[in-house]
Enzyme design. Structure first.
Site, PDB file in Angstrom:
ATOM      1  N   ASP A   1      -9.116   9.153  52.149  1.00  0.00           N
ATOM      2  CA  ASP A   1      -9.988   9.880  53.065  1.00  0.00           C
ATOM      3  C   ASP A   1     -10.571  11.072  52.315  1.00  0.00           C
ATOM      4  O   ASP A   1      -9.941  11.624  51.406  1.00  0.00           O
ATOM      5  CB  ASP A   1      -9.175  10.356  54.270  1.00  0.00           C
ATOM      6  CG  ASP A   1     -10.050  11.029  55.314  1.00  0.00           C
ATOM      7  OD1 ASP A   1     -10.655  10.311  56.119  1.00  0.00           O
ATOM      8  OD2 ASP A   1     -10.121  12.282  55.308  1.00  0.00           O
TER       9      ASP A   1
ATOM     10  N   VAL B   1     -10.807  14.097  53.072  1.00  0.00           N
ATOM     11  CA  VAL B   1      -9.971  15.295  53.140  1.00  0.00           C
ATOM     12  C   VAL B   1      -8.920  15.266  52.033  1.00  0.00           C
ATOM     13  O   VAL B   1      -8.699  16.270  51.338  1.00  0.00           O
ATOM     14  CB  VAL B   1      -9.294  15.410  54.519  1.00  0.00           C
ATOM     15  CG1 VAL B   1      -8.274  16.553  54.533  1.00  0.00           C
ATOM     16  CG2 VAL B   1     -10.344  15.625  55.605  1.00  0.00           C
TER      17      VAL B   1
ATOM     18  N   GLY C   1      11.911  15.633  60.582  1.00  0.00           N
ATOM     19  CA  GLY C   1      10.550  15.336  60.149  1.00  0.00           C
ATOM     20  C   GLY C   1      10.246  13.864  60.299  1.00  0.00           C
ATOM     21  O   GLY C   1       9.623  13.260  59.428  1.00  0.00           O
TER      22      GLY C   1
ATOM     23  N   HIS D   1      10.833  15.252  48.927  1.00  0.00           N
ATOM     24  CA  HIS D   1       9.764  15.156  47.925  1.00  0.00           C
ATOM     25  C   HIS D   1       8.456  15.767  48.416  1.00  0.00           C
ATOM     26  O   HIS D   1       7.485  15.813  47.667  1.00  0.00           O
ATOM     27  CB  HIS D   1       9.598  13.721  47.427  1.00  0.00           C
ATOM     28  CG  HIS D   1       8.755  12.822  48.285  1.00  0.00           C
ATOM     29  ND1 HIS D   1       8.158  11.691  47.785  1.00  0.00           N
ATOM     30  CD2 HIS D   1       8.407  12.866  49.590  1.00  0.00           C
ATOM     31  CE1 HIS D   1       7.480  11.077  48.734  1.00  0.00           C
ATOM     32  NE2 HIS D   1       7.623  11.767  49.842  1.00  0.00           N
TER      33      HIS D   1
END
Length: 362
Positions: free
Chosen positions: A128, A130, A204, A266
């Site tokens: 993408d 971005v 997360g 990571h």
């Protein structure tokens, strides 16, 4: 001079080295072409076809009005065929001219769908605009040592940016979900470490795809998916799965027997990982453990596929998340010992992903 005589000027090794070098200059064409092929719907069309299709047939079935589309599609697909994404048969058209017809190839099975077990969302997110902007600031980040490339390119960190751009956030969440699906099935068949637990917290965990797969196999477990509020608001529904919105920095991690940290280590620098592990330590009972799922970098840069995949992943971590890196086993041990955890114990390895167990020792 014949072509054979021209080629004889250089040795076979020189030819191979030159061609390998020039390929690297243009290798970015491959994922960008693959992205366009997915967006055009060509892979989906080929997956639904019982026969190989010509570029003209593909253009017609996709209702592309451009009269020259078949020529462009042929040029695109022959490249993908040369990289084994597609299969190609050379035939003749009605006028006796060479014509290529195409079907799915060995690698395309990973890109056919944009949901489920697919690498297509990962590709679409990485390429993408971005994400791509970050690479143009890698040099500046190296020289200046201030800020990561994504922040230099987009004005804020990756994880803050996803909270401000719903389109990109959707790409990011779908990429994480679908990549998890690919290897978590194999991981669940290999890793025995959930048997004696009662509560697993995915730290997360995105929209909860990993926990959904874990709970589907281990029905005795309760699962808590902990991630930023704008992420968990799109969380998946599943029996035994609860979503909790919060920040690693500002909010306590929910308590559990096992804390799962998939692709969290990571994604951040050492100081952040140490703070995260300290919070994990507080959320665990004395017998608890953190299960880290990440690539593990070898100390020596070998040329095998797993090593190349790991070091390439490390470059994505260098460019996108703040301070991200794929660590060696020794580097994981350093952050574990700094926070009262044991040296990492290998639970299993699936593809290029490792499950490392960290136990409380202090």
């Amino acid at each position: 001079m014949s072509s054979a005589e021209t080629l004889a000027v250089t040795t076979a090794q020189e030819d191979e080295e030159y061609l390998s070098a020039i390929k690297q200059n243009m290798i970015s064409c491959v994922p960008l072409i693959l992205k366009a092929t997915i967006e055009l719907g060509i892979l989906k069309l080929l997956s639904e076809s019982s026969a190989q299709l010509s570029p003209t047939q593909i253009a017609s079935r996709l209702s592309i009005k451009n009269p020259d589309a078949g020529v462009a599609i042929d040029r695109i697909l022959r490249l993908l065929a040369s990289f084994s994404f597609l299969s190609c048969t050379l035939t003749q058209d009605k006028a006796g001219r060479p014509e290529r017809i195409y079907s799915l190839g060995p690698l395309s099975k990973y890109y056919v769908n944009e949901e489920g077990a697919s690498m297509a969302p990962w590709l679409l997110m990485l390429f993408d605009e971005v994400s791509l902007r970050s690479w143009f600031y890698l040099k500046d980040a190296v020289i200046e040592g201030e800020g990561d490339p994504f922040k230099l390119a987009n004005g804020t960190t990756l994880f803050d940016y996803t909270g401000t751009d719903p389109r990109y956030n959707s790409y990011f969440n779908n990429a994480m979900k679908c990549m998890s699906t690919i290897f978590m099935g194999k991981f669940m068949d290999t890793y025995p470490g959930f048997e004696n637990a009662k509560t697993v917290v995915d730290v997360g965990g995105g929209v909860g795809e990993c926990l959904k797969l874990i709970l589907s196999k281990h029905h005795h477990l309760r699962g808590i998916n902990f991630d930023l509020p704008h992420v968990v608001k799109n969380g998946l529904s599943h029996p035994g799965l609860e979503h909790v919105g919060g920040s690693f920095v500002d909010d306590p991690i929910p308590k559990g027997d096992i804390l799962l940290a998939k692709w969290q280590f990571h994604s951040f620098a050492d100081d952040f990982v140490i703070q995260l592990l300290k919070r994990c330590w507080k959320a665990l009972p004395a017998s608890g453990k953190v299960v880290v799922i990440d690539p593990v970098s070898p100390e020596y840069p070998g040329t095998d596929l797993v090593t190349r995949a790991t070091f390439t992943s490390d470059m994505v971590m260098l460019a996108l998340p703040p301070g991200g890196k794929d660590r060696t086993m020794r580097e994981v041990e350093v952050v574990a010992h700094a926070t009262g955890f044991s040296s990492p114990k290998v639970g299993c390895q699936v593809l290029n992903m490792w499950a490392l167990e960290l136990y409380k020792i202090a």
